[in-house]
Scaffold this motif. Structure first.
Motif, short mmCIF file in Angstrom:
data_model
loop_
_atom_site.label_atom_id
_atom_site.label_comp_id
_atom_site.label_asym_id
_atom_site.label_seq_id
_atom_site.Cartn_x
_atom_site.Cartn_y
_atom_site.Cartn_z
N GLN A 16 0.19 130.06 89.95
CA GLN A 16 1.20 131.09 89.71
C GLN A 16 2.17 131.17 90.88
O GLN A 16 3.38 131.32 90.68
N ALA A 17 1.68 131.06 92.10
CA ALA A 17 2.55 131.11 93.26
C ALA A 17 3.50 129.92 93.29
O ALA A 17 4.71 130.08 93.55
N ILE A 18 3.00 128.74 92.98
CA ILE A 18 3.85 127.54 92.96
C ILE A 18 4.88 127.64 91.84
O ILE A 18 6.07 127.36 92.05
N LEU A 19 4.44 128.06 90.66
CA LEU A 19 5.35 128.19 89.52
C LEU A 19 6.43 129.25 89.79
O LEU A 19 7.61 129.04 89.49
N SER A 20 6.04 130.36 90.37
CA SER A 20 7.00 131.41 90.70
C SER A 20 8.05 130.92 91.68
O SER A 20 9.25 131.18 91.53
N PHE A 21 7.61 130.19 92.71
CA PHE A 21 8.55 129.64 93.68
C PHE A 21 9.50 128.64 93.02
O PHE A 21 10.71 128.67 93.24
N ALA A 22 8.96 127.78 92.18
CA ALA A 22 9.79 126.77 91.51
C ALA A 22 10.81 127.41 90.58
O ALA A 22 11.99 127.01 90.56
N VAL A 23 10.40 128.41 89.83
CA VAL A 23 11.32 129.08 88.90
C VAL A 23 12.43 129.81 89.66
O VAL A 23 13.60 129.72 89.31
N SER A 24 12.06 130.53 90.71
CA SER A 24 13.07 131.27 91.46
C SER A 24 14.05 130.34 92.16
O SER A 24 15.27 130.57 92.14
N LEU A 25 13.54 129.28 92.76
CA LEU A 25 14.43 128.34 93.45
C LEU A 25 15.34 127.62 92.47
O LEU A 25 16.55 127.51 92.70
N SER A 26 14.80 127.16 91.34
CA SER A 26 15.63 126.44 90.38
C SER A 26 16.66 127.37 89.73
O SER A 26 17.79 126.95 89.46
N SER A 27 16.30 128.62 89.49
CA SER A 27 17.29 129.53 88.89
C SER A 27 18.46 129.80 89.84
O SER A 27 19.61 129.87 89.41
N VAL A 28 18.19 129.91 91.13
CA VAL A 28 19.28 130.12 92.08
C VAL A 28 20.12 128.86 92.21
O VAL A 28 21.35 128.93 92.28
N VAL A 29 19.49 127.70 92.19
CA VAL A 29 20.26 126.45 92.27
C VAL A 29 21.14 126.28 91.03
O VAL A 29 22.32 125.90 91.14
N ILE A 30 20.62 126.59 89.86
CA ILE A 30 21.43 126.51 88.63
C ILE A 30 22.58 127.50 88.68
O ILE A 30 23.71 127.18 88.29
N ALA A 31 22.31 128.69 89.19
CA ALA A 31 23.38 129.69 89.32
C ALA A 31 24.46 129.20 90.27
O ALA A 31 25.66 129.41 90.03
N LEU A 32 24.07 128.53 91.34
CA LEU A 32 25.06 127.99 92.28
C LEU A 32 25.89 126.88 91.64
O LEU A 32 27.09 126.77 91.90
N VAL A 33 25.26 126.06 90.82
CA VAL A 33 25.98 124.96 90.17
C VAL A 33 27.04 125.50 89.20
O VAL A 33 28.17 125.00 89.16
N TYR A 34 26.70 126.52 88.45
CA TYR A 34 27.61 127.06 87.44
C TYR A 34 28.48 128.22 87.94
O TYR A 34 29.22 128.81 87.16
N LEU A 35 28.39 128.53 89.22
CA LEU A 35 29.20 129.61 89.78
C LEU A 35 30.67 129.20 89.75
O LEU A 35 31.03 128.12 90.21
N PRO A 36 31.56 130.05 89.20
CA PRO A 36 32.97 129.66 89.08
C PRO A 36 33.76 129.87 90.39
O PRO A 36 34.64 130.72 90.48
#
Length: 95
Positions: A16-36
């Motif tokens: 759960q700790a690994i999955l939580s870290f992966a989800v949070s990090l990937s969501s921020v990276v995706i948000a940075l990619v699509y940030l206008p």
């Protein structure tokens, strides 16, 4: 002498700790990619994200090392006390 009970982590908690870290990090990276915004703003925010992640890992290591060091110190102190108690003879006559 009884051994202190060591708390253990379950495999589910670890996953759960690994999955939580992966989800949070990937969501921020995706948000940075699509940030206008322009590329330099994305790069600046990405660098800030990298700094936060590395400093968090370092903080976790420091806290864990301090906890382990205090446990080792307690064990050494207990061993010294045990040695003193076994060597002490209250019925020994001093000359």
């Amino acid at each position: 002498m009884t051994k202190p009970i060591q708390p253990t982590q379950t495999t589910a908690f670890y996953a759960q700790a690994i999955l939580s870290f992966a989800v949070s990090l990937s969501s921020v990276v995706i948000a940075l990619v699509y940030l206008p915004v322009e590329g330099w703003v994305r790069a600046f925010l990405g660098l800030g994200l990298l700094y936060v992640v590395t400093s968090t890992v370092t903080l976790c290591k420091v806290v864990r090392d301090r906890q382990e060091q205090s446990e080792v110190s307690k064990r050494v102190d207990q061993a010294r006390l045990d040695k003193l108690l076994t060597e002490h003879d209250p019925f020994k006559v001093s000359t």
